[in-house]
Design a protein around this motif. Structure first.
Motif, PDB file in Angstrom:
ATOM      1  N   VAL A   7      -7.557 -12.785  44.066  1.00 53.69           N
ATOM      2  CA  VAL A   7      -7.895 -12.797  45.491  1.00 53.69           C
ATOM      3  C   VAL A   7      -6.571 -11.663  46.005  1.00 53.69           C
ATOM      4  N   ILE A   8      -6.967 -10.994  46.794  1.00 54.61           N
ATOM      5  CA  ILE A   8      -5.937 -10.127  47.480  1.00 54.61           C
ATOM      6  C   ILE A   8      -5.555 -10.737  48.987  1.00 54.61           C
ATOM      7  N   GLY A   9      -4.157 -10.971  49.450  1.00 53.42           N
ATOM      8  CA  GLY A   9      -4.367 -11.726  50.750  1.00 53.42           C
ATOM      9  C   GLY A   9      -4.380 -13.174  50.729  1.00 53.42           C
ATOM     10  N   LEU A  10      -3.282 -13.884  50.772  1.00 53.55           N
ATOM     11  CA  LEU A  10      -3.298 -15.443  50.569  1.00 53.55           C
ATOM     12  C   LEU A  10      -3.264 -16.192  51.943  1.00 53.55           C
ATOM     13  N   GLY A  11      -3.844 -15.552  52.999  1.00 54.97           N
ATOM     14  CA  GLY A  11      -3.747 -16.111  54.227  1.00 54.97           C
ATOM     15  C   GLY A  11      -4.645 -17.447  54.142  1.00 54.97           C
ATOM     16  N   PHE A  13      -7.768 -17.876  54.563  1.00 55.87           N
ATOM     17  CA  PHE A  13      -9.095 -17.668  53.990  1.00 55.87           C
ATOM     18  C   PHE A  13      -9.064 -17.135  52.754  1.00 55.87           C
ATOM     19  N   GLY A  14      -8.245 -16.300  52.270  1.00 55.38           N
ATOM     20  CA  GLY A  14      -7.947 -15.870  50.819  1.00 55.38           C
ATOM     21  C   GLY A  14      -7.292 -17.119  50.276  1.00 55.38           C
ATOM     22  N   GLY A  15      -6.300 -17.802  50.672  1.00 57.50           N
ATOM     23  CA  GLY A  15      -5.643 -18.783  50.142  1.00 57.50           C
ATOM     24  C   GLY A  15      -6.793 -19.821  49.739  1.00 57.50           C
ATOM     25  N   ILE A  31      -2.798 -12.313  44.660  1.00 58.46           N
ATOM     26  CA  ILE A  31      -1.928 -11.207  44.978  1.00 58.46           C
ATOM     27  C   ILE A  31      -2.050 -11.095  46.627  1.00 58.46           C
ATOM     28  N   ASP A  32      -0.407 -10.863  46.569  1.00 62.94           N
ATOM     29  CA  ASP A  32       0.053 -10.784  48.327  1.00 62.94           C
ATOM     30  C   ASP A  32       1.232  -9.868  48.391  1.00 62.94           C
ATOM     31  N   ASN A  33       1.674  -9.314  49.321  1.00 66.19           N
ATOM     32  CA  ASN A  33       2.930  -8.439  49.558  1.00 66.19           C
ATOM     33  C   ASN A  33       3.965  -9.417  50.080  1.00 66.19           C
ATOM     34  N   ASP A  34       3.569 -10.584  50.354  1.00 62.56           N
ATOM     35  CA  ASP A  34       4.590 -11.497  50.986  1.00 62.56           C
ATOM     36  C   ASP A  34       5.063 -12.435  49.874  1.00 62.56           C
ATOM     37  N   GLU A  36       6.764 -15.142  49.953  1.00 62.91           N
ATOM     38  CA  GLU A  36       6.604 -16.574  50.259  1.00 62.91           C
ATOM     39  C   GLU A  36       5.260 -17.079  49.890  1.00 62.91           C
ATOM     40  N   LYS A  37       4.218 -16.225  50.253  1.00 60.74           N
ATOM     41  CA  LYS A  37       2.955 -16.512  50.075  1.00 60.74           C
ATOM     42  C   LYS A  37       2.460 -16.725  48.615  1.00 60.74           C
ATOM     43  N   VAL A  38       3.154 -15.624  47.913  1.00 65.68           N
ATOM     44  CA  VAL A  38       3.010 -15.732  46.230  1.00 65.68           C
ATOM     45  C   VAL A  38       3.393 -16.943  45.783  1.00 65.68           C
ATOM     46  N   SER A  53      -1.281  -4.210  47.933  1.00 65.85           N
ATOM     47  CA  SER A  53      -2.642  -3.452  47.286  1.00 65.85           C
ATOM     48  C   SER A  53      -3.058  -2.229  47.900  1.00 65.85           C
ATOM     49  N   THR A  54      -2.304  -1.605  48.745  1.00 64.71           N
ATOM     50  CA  THR A  54      -2.509  -0.383  49.245  1.00 64.71           C
ATOM     51  C   THR A  54      -2.022   0.760  48.162  1.00 64.71           C
ATOM     52  N   ASP A  55      -1.292   0.422  47.236  1.00 67.01           N
ATOM     53  CA  ASP A  55      -0.569   1.039  46.385  1.00 67.01           C
ATOM     54  C   ASP A  55      -1.569   0.947  45.142  1.00 67.01           C
ATOM     55  N   ALA A  73      -8.991 -10.492  51.114  1.00 72.85           N
ATOM     56  CA  ALA A  73      -8.987 -11.132  52.266  1.00 72.85           C
ATOM     57  C   ALA A  73      -7.702 -10.875  53.226  1.00 72.85           C
ATOM     58  N   ILE A  74      -7.607  -9.540  53.438  1.00 73.24           N
ATOM     59  CA  ILE A  74      -6.737  -9.043  54.285  1.00 73.24           C
ATOM     60  C   ILE A  74      -7.346  -8.981  55.769  1.00 73.24           C
ATOM     61  N   GLY A  75      -7.050  -9.579  56.710  1.00 74.73           N
ATOM     62  CA  GLY A  75      -7.663  -9.520  57.854  1.00 74.73           C
ATOM     63  C   GLY A  75      -7.156  -8.754  59.200  1.00 74.73           C
ATOM     64  N   GLU A  76      -5.925  -9.115  59.502  1.00 77.86           N
ATOM     65  CA  GLU A  76      -5.242  -8.329  60.607  1.00 77.86           C
ATOM     66  C   GLU A  76      -5.249  -7.006  60.308  1.00 77.86           C
ATOM     67  N   ASN A  77      -4.506  -6.604  59.116  1.00 74.23           N
ATOM     68  CA  ASN A  77      -4.226  -5.044  58.696  1.00 74.23           C
ATOM     69  C   ASN A  77      -5.559  -4.474  58.505  1.00 74.23           C
ATOM     70  N   ILE A  78      -6.326  -3.952  59.073  1.00 76.23           N
ATOM     71  CA  ILE A  78      -7.739  -3.536  58.743  1.00 76.23           C
ATOM     72  C   ILE A  78      -7.561  -2.131  58.037  1.00 76.23           C
ATOM     73  N   GLN A  79      -6.413  -1.452  58.224  1.00 74.16           N
ATOM     74  CA  GLN A  79      -6.219  -0.213  57.602  1.00 74.16           C
ATOM     75  C   GLN A  79      -5.822  -0.463  56.148  1.00 74.16           C
ATOM     76  N   ALA A  80      -5.108  -1.519  55.787  1.00 73.78           N
ATOM     77  CA  ALA A  80      -4.810  -1.951  54.392  1.00 73.78           C
ATOM     78  C   ALA A  80      -5.730  -2.521  53.864  1.00 73.78           C
ATOM     79  N   SER A  81      -6.767  -3.151  54.565  1.00 74.37           N
ATOM     80  CA  SER A  81      -8.230  -3.668  53.941  1.00 74.37           C
ATOM     81  C   SER A  81      -9.041  -2.633  53.417  1.00 74.37           C
ATOM     82  N   VAL A  98     -15.179  -8.220  50.486  1.00 74.08           N
ATOM     83  CA  VAL A  98     -13.982  -8.076  51.299  1.00 74.08           C
ATOM     84  C   VAL A  98     -14.439  -8.892  52.547  1.00 74.08           C
ATOM     85  N   LYS A  99     -13.198  -9.491  53.125  1.00 76.08           N
ATOM     86  CA  LYS A  99     -13.573 -10.008  54.489  1.00 76.08           C
ATOM     87  C   LYS A  99     -13.277  -9.190  55.466  1.00 76.08           C
ATOM     88  N   ALA A 100     -14.345  -9.193  56.426  1.00 74.11           N
ATOM     89  CA  ALA A 100     -14.223  -8.349  57.694  1.00 74.11           C
ATOM     90  C   ALA A 100     -13.669  -8.981  58.855  1.00 74.11           C
TER      91      ALA A 100
HETATM   92  P1  ATP Z   1      -6.276 -15.787  57.766  1.00 74.46           P
HETATM   93  O1  ATP Z   1      -6.929 -15.905  59.116  1.00 74.46           O
HETATM   94  O2  ATP Z   1      -7.311 -16.153  56.583  1.00 74.46           O
HETATM   95  O3  ATP Z   1      -5.022 -16.551  57.616  1.00 74.46           O
HETATM   96  P2  ATP Z   1      -5.711 -13.239  58.557  1.00 74.46           P
HETATM   97  O4  ATP Z   1      -7.049 -12.767  58.852  1.00 74.46           O
HETATM   98  O5  ATP Z   1      -4.648 -13.661  59.728  1.00 74.46           O
HETATM   99  O6  ATP Z   1      -5.922 -14.307  57.472  1.00 74.46           O
HETATM  100  P3  ATP Z   1      -3.558 -11.526  57.452  1.00 74.46           P
HETATM  101  O7  ATP Z   1      -2.596 -12.662  57.630  1.00 74.46           O
HETATM  102  O8  ATP Z   1      -3.489 -10.302  57.931  1.00 74.46           O
HETATM  103  O9  ATP Z   1      -5.222 -12.099  57.542  1.00 74.46           O
HETATM  104  O10 ATP Z   1      -3.549 -11.456  55.794  1.00 74.46           O
HETATM  105  C1  ATP Z   1      -3.616 -12.239  54.935  1.00 74.46           C
HETATM  106  C2  ATP Z   1      -2.622 -12.133  53.896  1.00 74.46           C
HETATM  107  O11 ATP Z   1      -2.924 -10.834  53.275  1.00 74.46           O
HETATM  108  C3  ATP Z   1      -1.204 -12.156  54.402  1.00 74.46           C
HETATM  109  O12 ATP Z   1      -0.783 -13.270  53.381  1.00 74.46           O
HETATM  110  C4  ATP Z   1      -0.563 -10.873  54.091  1.00 74.46           C
HETATM  111  O13 ATP Z   1       0.723 -11.138  53.461  1.00 74.46           O
HETATM  112  C5  ATP Z   1      -1.495 -10.179  53.099  1.00 74.46           C
HETATM  113  N1  ATP Z   1      -1.642  -8.858  52.857  1.00 74.46           N
HETATM  114  C6  ATP Z   1      -1.503  -8.205  54.132  1.00 74.46           C
HETATM  115  N2  ATP Z   1      -1.675  -6.514  53.842  1.00 74.46           N
HETATM  116  C7  ATP Z   1      -1.591  -6.602  52.413  1.00 74.46           C
HETATM  117  C8  ATP Z   1      -1.363  -5.785  51.482  1.00 74.46           C
HETATM  118  N3  ATP Z   1      -1.232  -4.554  51.939  1.00 74.46           N
HETATM  119  N4  ATP Z   1      -1.112  -6.065  50.006  1.00 74.46           N
HETATM  120  C9  ATP Z   1      -1.207  -7.291  49.750  1.00 74.46           C
HETATM  121  N5  ATP Z   1      -1.293  -8.338  50.630  1.00 74.46           N
HETATM  122  C10 ATP Z   1      -1.363  -7.909  52.023  1.00 74.46           C
END
Ligand code: ATP
Length: 221
Positions: A7-11, A13-15, A31-34, A36-38, A53-55, A73-81, A98-100
């Motif tokens: 699971v990439i992105g531990l927000g 949804f991903g969490g 997996i997360d780049n934060d 604290e989340k990890v 995950s973009t690397d 499960a990366i939401g906010e950063n669409i480019q990274a997703s 992938v979560k859209a």
């Molecule tokens: P939710 O609503 O599920 O909480 P969200 O849609 O707000 O999530 P974000 O908070 O943007 O989504 O991203 C979810 C997680 O993805 C965050 O913990 C963030 O650190 C992680 N994330 C964002 N970009 C990357 C990346 N490039 N590589 C790994 N993790 C990433």
């Protein structure tokens, strides 16, 4: 051999996916780049690693190629997703979900060949909206762009009537596939049985037909 998940992105949804899969005894790489989340998932997932995950190199180093099913499960950063999805496709990962975040995001993901795109906020919004329209609509699930399945309680308009009398297929073009009465599930309902007030009908059909069915038979006047 047991399937391995990542699971990439531990927000939220991903969490939540990571927690459920782990609780079901699955092998999950979180997996997360934060950092604290990890740390939060160190004792929940089988492994939890900090990575961007973009690397592509970083993903290869953590052994992403050995994973059977990756959930992005990366939401906010669409480019990274999107970039993550492209990298995973290039790496020939067997299954990618992938979560859209919105419809444009979904379209791009479909264009780059991601078959499983989920849109939890939109889907949950739709389900809640249908329930708000009528307390008799218990659940609403999209099957395709044009078809849905709906779970409705036999309200005033249906109680005391039979399926043959309501003639749902002929009148609205949708099918009652099952009826739940208490804890009994009847998957081949008898057209001549009288419906009780709290029976739950599971109805499948085209959205436009389901909407007509809801308007005429489910929503109380
Ligand atoms: P939710 O609503 O599920 O909480 P969200 O849609 O707000 O999530 P974000 O908070 O943007 O989504 O991203 C979810 C997680 O993805 C965050 O913990 C963030 O650190 C992680 N994330 C964002 N970009 C990357 C990346 N490039 N590589 C790994 N993790 C990433």
């Amino acid at each position: 051999m047991k399937q391995e998940f990542a699971v990439i992105g531990l927000g939220r949804f991903g969490g939540s996916i990571c927690r459920e899969l782990s609780m079901e005894g699955m092998q999950v790489l979180a997996i997360d780049n934060d950092e604290e989340k990890v740390n939060e998932f160190k004792n929940i997932a089988s492994h939890a690693v900090i990575a961007d995950s973009t690397d592509e190199t970083a993903l290869k180093e953590i052994g992403i190629k050995n994973i059977d099913h990756v959930i992005v499960a990366i939401g906010e950063n669409i480019q990274a997703s999107i970039l993550t999805a492209v990298i995973l496709t290039d790496l020939d990962i067997k299954r990618i979900t992938v979560k859209a975040q919105n419809d444009y995001h979904q379209k791009i993901l479909n264009k780059i060949g991601i078959d499983e795109v989920v849109h939890p906020e939109r889907d949950m919004g739709r389900r809640i909206a249908h329930h708000i329209i009528s307390n008799n609509i218990l659940d609403y699930l999209e099957l395709s762009d044009e078809h849905s399945i709906v779970e409705v309680k036999a309200g005033r308009k249906m109680a005391g009537r039979t399926l043959i009398d309501l003639n749902i297929r002929a009148n609205y073009g949708c099918n009652v596939v099952a009826i739940r009465r208490g804890d009994q599930m009847n998957v081949s309902p008898n057209a001549y049985d009288t419906l009780n007030e709290n029976d739950v009908l599971i109805v499948i059909g085209a959205d436009k037909d389901i909407n007509r069915f809801e308007k005429h038979l489910v929503i109380d006047d």
